[in-house]
Scaffold this active site. Structure first.
Site, PDB file in Angstrom:
ATOM      1  N   TRP A  78       0.795  -1.232   0.000  1.00  0.00           N
ATOM      2  CA  TRP A  78       0.000   0.000   0.000  1.00  0.00           C
ATOM      3  C   TRP A  78       0.823   1.275   0.000  1.00  0.00           C
ATOM      4  CZ3 TRP A  78       1.929   1.878   4.467  1.00  0.00           C
ATOM      5  CH2 TRP A  78       2.152   0.994   5.527  1.00  0.00           C
ATOM      6  N   ASN A  79       2.132   1.173   0.193  1.00  0.00           N
ATOM      7  CA  ASN A  79       2.855   2.437   0.384  1.00  0.00           C
ATOM      8  C   ASN A  79       3.144   3.194  -0.906  1.00  0.00           C
ATOM      9  OD1 ASN A  79       4.725   0.470  -0.281  1.00  0.00           O
ATOM     10  ND2 ASN A  79       6.372   1.448   0.855  1.00  0.00           N
ATOM     11  N   LYS A 105      -2.580  -7.619  -8.575  1.00  0.00           N
ATOM     12  CA  LYS A 105      -3.411  -7.477  -7.377  1.00  0.00           C
ATOM     13  C   LYS A 105      -2.816  -6.392  -6.482  1.00  0.00           C
ATOM     14  CE  LYS A 105      -3.610  -8.639  -3.113  1.00  0.00           C
ATOM     15  NZ  LYS A 105      -4.458  -7.616  -2.506  1.00  0.00           N
ATOM     16  N   GLY A 130       6.308  -6.554  -0.665  1.00  0.00           N
ATOM     17  CA  GLY A 130       5.548  -6.514   0.586  1.00  0.00           C
ATOM     18  C   GLY A 130       6.461  -6.857   1.752  1.00  0.00           C
ATOM     19  N   GLY A 131       5.860  -7.223   2.858  1.00  0.00           N
ATOM     20  CA  GLY A 131       6.641  -7.554   4.051  1.00  0.00           C
ATOM     21  C   GLY A 131       7.358  -8.892   3.903  1.00  0.00           C
ATOM     22  N   GLU A 172      10.517  -8.296  -3.405  1.00  0.00           N
ATOM     23  CA  GLU A 172      11.072  -7.035  -2.878  1.00  0.00           C
ATOM     24  C   GLU A 172      10.462  -6.861  -1.498  1.00  0.00           C
ATOM     25  OE1 GLU A 172      13.343  -5.307  -4.169  1.00  0.00           O
ATOM     26  OE2 GLU A 172      13.339  -5.850  -6.284  1.00  0.00           O
ATOM     27  N   LEU A 173      11.284  -7.019  -0.471  1.00  0.00           N
ATOM     28  CA  LEU A 173      10.712  -7.114   0.876  1.00  0.00           C
ATOM     29  C   LEU A 173      11.165  -5.957   1.766  1.00  0.00           C
ATOM     30  CD1 LEU A 173      11.163 -10.982   1.107  1.00  0.00           C
ATOM     31  CD2 LEU A 173       9.200  -9.696   0.253  1.00  0.00           C
TER      32      LEU A 173
HETATM   33  P1  NDP Z   1       2.111  -7.139   2.967  1.00  0.00           P
HETATM   34  O1  NDP Z   1       3.185  -8.124   2.869  1.00  0.00           O
HETATM   35  O2  NDP Z   1       1.130  -7.246   4.063  1.00  0.00           O
HETATM   36  O3  NDP Z   1       1.240  -7.099   1.631  1.00  0.00           O
HETATM   37  C1  NDP Z   1       1.820  -6.938   0.369  1.00  0.00           C
HETATM   38  C2  NDP Z   1       0.860  -7.433  -0.690  1.00  0.00           C
HETATM   39  O4  NDP Z   1       0.696  -8.841  -0.529  1.00  0.00           O
HETATM   40  C3  NDP Z   1      -0.538  -6.834  -0.587  1.00  0.00           C
HETATM   41  O5  NDP Z   1      -1.093  -6.678  -1.860  1.00  0.00           O
HETATM   42  C4  NDP Z   1      -1.277  -7.908   0.195  1.00  0.00           C
HETATM   43  O6  NDP Z   1      -2.656  -7.864   0.000  1.00  0.00           O
HETATM   44  C5  NDP Z   1      -0.678  -9.154  -0.413  1.00  0.00           C
HETATM   45  N1  NDP Z   1      -0.826 -10.339   0.409  1.00  0.00           N
HETATM   46  C6  NDP Z   1      -1.027 -10.422   1.748  1.00  0.00           C
HETATM   47  N2  NDP Z   1      -1.130 -11.707   2.137  1.00  0.00           N
HETATM   48  C7  NDP Z   1      -0.983 -12.468   1.020  1.00  0.00           C
HETATM   49  C8  NDP Z   1      -1.007 -13.860   0.773  1.00  0.00           C
HETATM   50  N3  NDP Z   1      -1.177 -14.746   1.742  1.00  0.00           N
HETATM   51  N4  NDP Z   1      -0.832 -14.284  -0.494  1.00  0.00           N
HETATM   52  C9  NDP Z   1      -0.635 -13.403  -1.509  1.00  0.00           C
HETATM   53  N5  NDP Z   1      -0.627 -12.062  -1.324  1.00  0.00           N
HETATM   54  C10 NDP Z   1      -0.793 -11.593  -0.077  1.00  0.00           C
HETATM   55  O7  NDP Z   1       2.844  -5.728   2.966  1.00  0.00           O
HETATM   56  P2  NDP Z   1       2.213  -4.307   3.190  1.00  0.00           P
HETATM   57  O8  NDP Z   1       1.160  -4.054   2.167  1.00  0.00           O
HETATM   58  O9  NDP Z   1       1.885  -4.176   4.641  1.00  0.00           O
HETATM   59  O10 NDP Z   1       3.460  -3.390   2.809  1.00  0.00           O
HETATM   60  C11 NDP Z   1       4.464  -3.082   3.688  1.00  0.00           C
HETATM   61  C12 NDP Z   1       5.667  -3.968   3.444  1.00  0.00           C
HETATM   62  O11 NDP Z   1       6.104  -3.868   2.096  1.00  0.00           O
HETATM   63  C13 NDP Z   1       6.840  -3.552   4.279  1.00  0.00           C
HETATM   64  O12 NDP Z   1       7.430  -4.649   4.910  1.00  0.00           O
HETATM   65  C14 NDP Z   1       7.799  -2.959   3.283  1.00  0.00           C
HETATM   66  O13 NDP Z   1       9.123  -3.020   3.673  1.00  0.00           O
HETATM   67  C15 NDP Z   1       7.518  -3.724   2.057  1.00  0.00           C
HETATM   68  N6  NDP Z   1       7.945  -2.980   0.887  1.00  0.00           N
HETATM   69  C16 NDP Z   1       9.048  -3.396   0.196  1.00  0.00           C
HETATM   70  C17 NDP Z   1       9.539  -2.666  -0.869  1.00  0.00           C
HETATM   71  C18 NDP Z   1      10.716  -3.114  -1.662  1.00  0.00           C
HETATM   72  O14 NDP Z   1      10.822  -2.720  -2.828  1.00  0.00           O
HETATM   73  N7  NDP Z   1      11.623  -3.909  -1.126  1.00  0.00           N
HETATM   74  C19 NDP Z   1       8.897  -1.429  -1.266  1.00  0.00           C
HETATM   75  C20 NDP Z   1       7.760  -1.083  -0.477  1.00  0.00           C
HETATM   76  C21 NDP Z   1       7.310  -1.854   0.555  1.00  0.00           C
HETATM   77  P3  NDP Z   1      -3.592  -7.152   1.110  1.00  0.00           P
HETATM   78  O15 NDP Z   1      -3.061  -5.761   1.279  1.00  0.00           O
HETATM   79  O16 NDP Z   1      -4.907  -7.171   0.492  1.00  0.00           O
HETATM   80  O17 NDP Z   1      -3.467  -7.964   2.368  1.00  0.00           O
END
Ligand code: NDP
Length: 513
Positions: A167-168, A191, A244-245, A266-267
């Site tokens: 979401w960021n 997604k 994501g995370g 990318e975490l």
């Molecule tokens: P999440 O890991 O919670 O979610 C990321 C995405 O994955 C969302 O679209 C989420 O959907 C989806 N998702 C969640 N659960 C599942 C699953 N079981 N299977 C498949 N997809 C799933 O991260 P946040 O959205 O909270 O973002 C913050 C994180 O992203 C931070 O840790 C940050 O460091 C990281 N990040 C990394 C970057 C990089 O380039 N390295 C850049 C920016 C952020 P939904 O939201 O609907 O749950």
């Protein structure tokens, strides 16, 4: 009366929320569930848009559409030059819509308009760059070690790509996936995060306008544990590109592994921003501020661990506190705002929890340390810019990603200690080094275990430079020439040119003709 725009968005009567649709196979469709959920503006903490709640059925339709488009001559037989042209046309359309898209994303996730304005204007560069690269994807002719054989390689797209974004920075992070994926000739199901889907759904319209064939790009909104999992595990998805995370990333990785899919992750990060005593201190102070308070700390590259050389420790902390105190909080849509809200209520709670944990661990709170109650923060999810000293490298506040405006300051004595503390992390996304010594700059950039090292700057990215993590910060690279390889697979083609079949009972190896 409700009107329907090209984006399939039903604009209801004034004061009502927009009810968005999803893009599947070139059509704007309602979710199979018949359900929508609210997207909340983090500044007002009030819902402002309705997001279609996709389900497995929608993912199945989207993947089927993407698969069909992948094999459809309209896309498959399109020349690489024409593909590049489409990407560049898309870039121009984005540039024309930059202001509107920036305002949407700011309303949806609370990112500053001051940053979004620049970000959305820069996003077209990725599409120009990868559009330019589309017809420069070349194989090799290999001077093979056998007579009478011509051997060459082809670089081919992998198929249907699942793009999952957080979401960021939904548009930027989707762009990092879509631009190389499409340039390489793949098709995509995207997604976005349930917390920031509006800009993604509005963005979809531009693919249509640019002239991409139906089904090349599909967008399905919904919840990660529902549509996200169905997408990652779908048998017809060849590659998963996830941001994501790290915990979600690990789960996604293991699900994708069961289908032997290609993966880019990318975490998160816990980046060290290291200031030496020979640094230009005023510049380094700005770098420390930009590292942790830009984007309200909700950035994977946040410089959330500030490592200070002891000789300048007191002086630096004083300067830093003085500048941090001036940070203007408030409505992210105001171009003068410097620190906006936390995007989601759960994330707001998580940041406050980490502040409590840091205090319990014995860190000293020098600034902030709780919710922001300033009048200009309205009802939003605001946390005061927070600075802790007395942080020990093994404390949770120094090891875990907070993803908020919370800085941990740790002193060090020399280069060895700085390196040891910086690398004592499960993450390795980025690092900053502040020094006027070229020797130190080069030595530290070699020693630091991070995918990106900035020297005398921080938080710089470009479409040309590879970005990605070491350790738990990720797998693979986005941006730059490296990125396109993540969306290609190599085929080796052998052509016999003499028709003199060797012994059919043994493998054709070197020296056997
Ligand atoms: P999440 O890991 O919670 O979610 C990321 C995405 O994955 C969302 O679209 C989420 O959907 C989806 N998702 C969640 N659960 C599942 C699953 N079981 N299977 C498949 N997809 C799933 O991260 P946040 O959205 O909270 O973002 C913050 C994180 O992203 C931070 O840790 C940050 O460091 C990281 N990040 C990394 C970057 C990089 O380039 N390295 C850049 C920016 C952020 P939904 O939201 O609907 O749950």
């Amino acid at each position: 009366m409700a009107t329907t725009t090209q984006a399939g968005v039903t604009s209801a009567h004034a004061g009502e929320m927009k009810k968005h649709k999803m893009l599947i196979g070139g059509k704007w469709v309602e979710p199979s569930t018949g359900n929508w959920f609210e997207s909340v503006n983090p500044y007002t903490a009030k819902p402002w848009a309705l997001i279609p709640r996709g389900a497995s059925e929608d993912i199945n339709r989207a993947v089927a559409a993407a698969k069909k488009a992948f094999y459809d001559p309209a896309w498959r037989n399109m020349s690489a030059t024409a593909r590049g042209h489409l990407l560049r046309k898309l870039a121009d359309l984005i540039a024309g819509e930059a202001e509107r898209l920036g305002q949407i994303e700011t309303t949806d996730n609370g990112k500053l308009i001051a940053e979004m304005g620049g970000q959305v204007k820069y996003i077209p560069q990725w599409f120009h760059y990868f559009g330019g690269l589309a017809d420069k994807i070349e194989g090799r002719v290999i001077p093979i070690d056998k007579p009478g054989v011509f051997n060459f390689t082809r670089e081919e797209p992998v198929g249907v790509v699942a793009a999952i974004t957080p979401w960021n920075s939904p548009l930027l992070l989707a762009t990092w996936k879509l631009a190389p994926a499409l340039a390489a000739g793949n098709t995509v199901v995207w997604k976005p995060s349930e917390f920031a889907s509006v800009s993604a759904l509005e963005f979809g319209e531009l693919f249509e306008r640019a002239g991409f064939p139906p089904g090349v790009v599909n967008i399905v909104a919904g919840f990660g544990t529902e549509v996200g999992e169905t997408l990652v595990t779908h048998k017809d998805v060849a590659k998963v590109a996830f941001t994501g995370g790290d915990k979600t990333g690990e789960h996604v990785y293991s699900m994708a592994a069961r289908g032997l899919k290609r993966v880019t992750l990318e975490l998160g990060g816990k980046s060290a921003n290291i200031v030496f005593d020979d640094a230009e201190l005023d510049e380094a102070v700005k770098g420390a501020i930009s590292g942790i308070f830009a984007a309200t700390g909700q950035t994977c590259i946040a410089g959330s661990r500030l490592l200070l050389h002891r000789p300048i420790y007191d002086q630096f902390v004083e300067k830093l506190l003085a500048m941090a105190r001036t940070a203007k909080m408030g409505n992210p849509i105001d171009p003068n705002t410097q620190v906006g809200p936390i995007t989601t209520q759960p994330q707001y709670q998580k940041v406050l929890d980490y502040i409590r944990i840091a205090k319990e661990e014995g860190a000293t709170c020098q600034l902030g340390g709780g919710p922001a109650k300033r009048p200009e923060c309205g009802n939003g999810w605001f946390v005061e810019p927070t600075i802790f000293t007395g942080v020990k490298p093994n404390m949770r506040i120094a090891q875990e990603e907070v993803f908020g405006p919370v800085l941990s300051i740790i002193p060090f004595d020399d280069e060895e200690e700085a390196t040891r503390i910086a690398n004592d992390s499960m993450y390795g996304l980025s690092a900053g080094v502040w020094t006027t010594s070229i020797r130190r700059a080069l030595m530290m950039s070699e020693r630091l275990e991070a995918g990106t090292v900035w020297v005398n700057t921080y938080r710089a990215v470009s479409y040309m430079s590879p970005f990605g993590g070491y350790k738990r910060s990720g797998i693979g690279r986005e941006s730059g020439m490296e990125a396109i390889r993540e969306y290609l697979q190599t085929k080796s083609v052998w052509i016999d040119t003499v028709g003199n079949a060797p012994n059919p009972f043994i493998m054709r190896m070197g020296g056997q003709g």
